[in-house]
Design an enzyme around this catalytic site. Structure first.
Site, PDB file in Angstrom:
ATOM      1  N   LYS A  51       0.836  -1.200   0.000  1.00  8.00           N
ATOM      2  CA  LYS A  51       0.000   0.000   0.000  1.00  8.00           C
ATOM      3  C   LYS A  51       0.873   1.253   0.000  1.00  8.00           C
ATOM      4  O   LYS A  51       0.615   2.216  -0.719  1.00  8.00           O
ATOM      5  CB  LYS A  51      -0.959  -0.017   1.204  1.00  8.00           C
ATOM      6  CG  LYS A  51      -2.073  -1.051   1.037  1.00  8.00           C
ATOM      7  CD  LYS A  51      -2.916  -1.306   2.285  1.00  8.00           C
ATOM      8  CE  LYS A  51      -3.914  -2.440   1.991  1.00  8.00           C
ATOM      9  NZ  LYS A  51      -4.801  -2.768   3.110  1.00  8.00           N
ATOM     10  N   GLN A  95      -5.020  -1.576   9.310  1.00  2.54           N
ATOM     11  CA  GLN A  95      -4.963  -2.925   8.725  1.00  2.54           C
ATOM     12  C   GLN A  95      -5.609  -3.934   9.679  1.00  2.54           C
ATOM     13  O   GLN A  95      -5.283  -3.974  10.868  1.00  2.54           O
ATOM     14  CB  GLN A  95      -3.504  -3.286   8.430  1.00  2.54           C
ATOM     15  CG  GLN A  95      -3.320  -4.561   7.636  1.00  2.54           C
ATOM     16  CD  GLN A  95      -3.866  -4.475   6.206  1.00  2.54           C
ATOM     17  OE1 GLN A  95      -3.890  -3.418   5.596  1.00  2.54           O
ATOM     18  NE2 GLN A  95      -4.318  -5.590   5.682  1.00  2.54           N
ATOM     19  N   ASP A 118     -11.309   2.620   3.422  1.00  2.00           N
ATOM     20  CA  ASP A 118     -11.638   1.196   3.315  1.00  2.00           C
ATOM     21  C   ASP A 118     -13.151   0.994   3.146  1.00  2.00           C
ATOM     22  O   ASP A 118     -13.595  -0.104   2.808  1.00  2.00           O
ATOM     23  CB  ASP A 118     -11.216   0.452   4.599  1.00  2.00           C
ATOM     24  CG  ASP A 118      -9.830  -0.180   4.492  1.00  2.00           C
ATOM     25  OD1 ASP A 118      -9.472  -0.620   3.391  1.00  2.00           O
ATOM     26  OD2 ASP A 118      -9.137  -0.248   5.522  1.00  2.00           O
TER      27      ASP A 118
HETATM   28  N1  GUN Z   1      -7.422  -6.894   5.844  1.00  2.00           N
HETATM   29  C1  GUN Z   1      -7.718  -7.646   4.760  1.00  2.00           C
HETATM   30  N2  GUN Z   1      -8.135  -6.855   3.753  1.00  2.00           N
HETATM   31  C2  GUN Z   1      -8.106  -5.586   4.215  1.00  2.00           C
HETATM   32  C3  GUN Z   1      -8.422  -4.328   3.634  1.00  2.00           C
HETATM   33  O1  GUN Z   1      -8.838  -4.202   2.480  1.00  2.00           O
HETATM   34  N3  GUN Z   1      -8.238  -3.260   4.444  1.00  2.00           N
HETATM   35  C4  GUN Z   1      -7.823  -3.361   5.724  1.00  2.00           C
HETATM   36  N4  GUN Z   1      -7.710  -2.253   6.447  1.00  2.00           N
HETATM   37  N5  GUN Z   1      -7.518  -4.509   6.291  1.00  2.00           N
HETATM   38  C5  GUN Z   1      -7.665  -5.611   5.537  1.00  2.00           C
END
Ligand code: GUN
Length: 283
Positions: A51, A95, A118
């Site tokens: 990311k 996350q 998100d």
């Molecule tokens: N854990 C698994 N997929 C994601 C996501 O798209 N965003 C976040 N913040 N955590 C995750």
């Protein structure tokens, strides 16, 4: 059979984001993403690194907060509060999953609605249900973008989603429904799973079990989308679909890696750009 190239489609999306970012920067605005990582889950570390790399590529600022697993709920909420108030931070991503003892839902709800890139906040989830939203969740929206890139229509198709998580399964079903798919959600209590999956024109696997979807579960000519990210018996990355055995039955299939994963990140970039625009009242 066509193997869907998620890397290629995501590169196109990121290019577009980079172009728009240039224009925004000319107005004195640089989108900023804060990424919070608590604990030392190796998979989460890889996702967070990817990311941050994508932010650099498209011209965003990114700030990482790598916190120990011993972080308290109060400390985490106070960080979110600080980031909510920072003008240079347009998107906040925590996350998931968080280590035991921390409350995912409480942290998500503390994130400002306009910085929820998100799209996990319950108010944003509600807006997605109604089809009136600013942000779409990254993985499902990335999958829709991939289908569009390959001119795969959902309209009138039988769509089966395996998995009912808040992050993927549930919103995925909703986005397919918005495009007029006839959607079934399957999960661990589903009876006669393979009978249902064999009906699918579009099959989305978001289970979290290596090579769970086998050839006998797939209809000839189906579009198969693999959201999984697992390790097989040889510790090699693999999806939820038994790719080698399933691929020849499909019209389209996504590989792992190089399928859905890069699209998730590309959508995150789109959402962060949109957040920066919204917060600066730019259309
Ligand atoms: N854990 C698994 N997929 C994601 C996501 O798209 N965003 C976040 N913040 N955590 C995750």
């Amino acid at each position: 059979m066509t193997i869907i190239d998620g890397k290629k489609v995501s590169a196109q999306v990121k290019e577009q984001v980079a172009e728009e970012t240039k224009q925004l920067k000319a107005k004195g605005i640089t989108p900023g993403l804060a990424v919070i990582l608590v604990g030392d889950d190796p998979a989460s570390r890889v996702y967070v690194n990817n990311k941050k790399k994508a932010c650099e590529l498209v011209g965003f600022n990114s700030v990482e907060y790598a916190l120990p697993a011993t972080t308290t709920q109060e400390e985490l909420l106070s960080l979110v509060d600080e980031l909510n108030n920072r003008k240079d931070i347009n998107g906040i991503l925590c996350q998931l999953p968080l280590p035991n003892g921390l409350d995912d839902a409480a942290v998500i709800e503390a994130i400002s609605l306009l910085k929820d890139v998100d799209a996990f906040h319950k108010q944003n989830v509600g807006r997605i249900m109604l089809g009136d939203y600013d942000f779409l969740p990254c993985t499902p929206a990335g999958i829709m973008e991939m289908l569009h890139a390959y001119d795969i229509s959902v309209d009138g198709k039988k769509c089966v989603v395996i998995g009912r998580s808040n992050i993927v399964g549930k919103p995925m079903a909703m986005l397919l429904l918005h495009e007029n798919g006839t959607v079934t959600i399957c999960h661990s209590h589903t009876k006669n799973l393979s009978e249902i999956t064999r009906e699918a024109d579009i099959l989305v696997a978001a289970i979290g079990k290596a090579k769970f979807v086998t050839a006998d579960m797939v209809k000839d000519g189906a579009v198969v989308i693999d959201v999984g990210m697992n390790r097989d018996e040889n510790n090699k990355l693999c999806g939820d679909v038994d790719f080698e055995n399933v691929k020849d039955k499909c019209s389209f299939i996504t590989p792992v890696p190089g399928g859905v994963g890069p699209m998730t990140i590309a959508t995150l970039m789109k959402n962060t750009l949109k957040a920066a625009k919204l917060q600066n009242s730019i259309k």
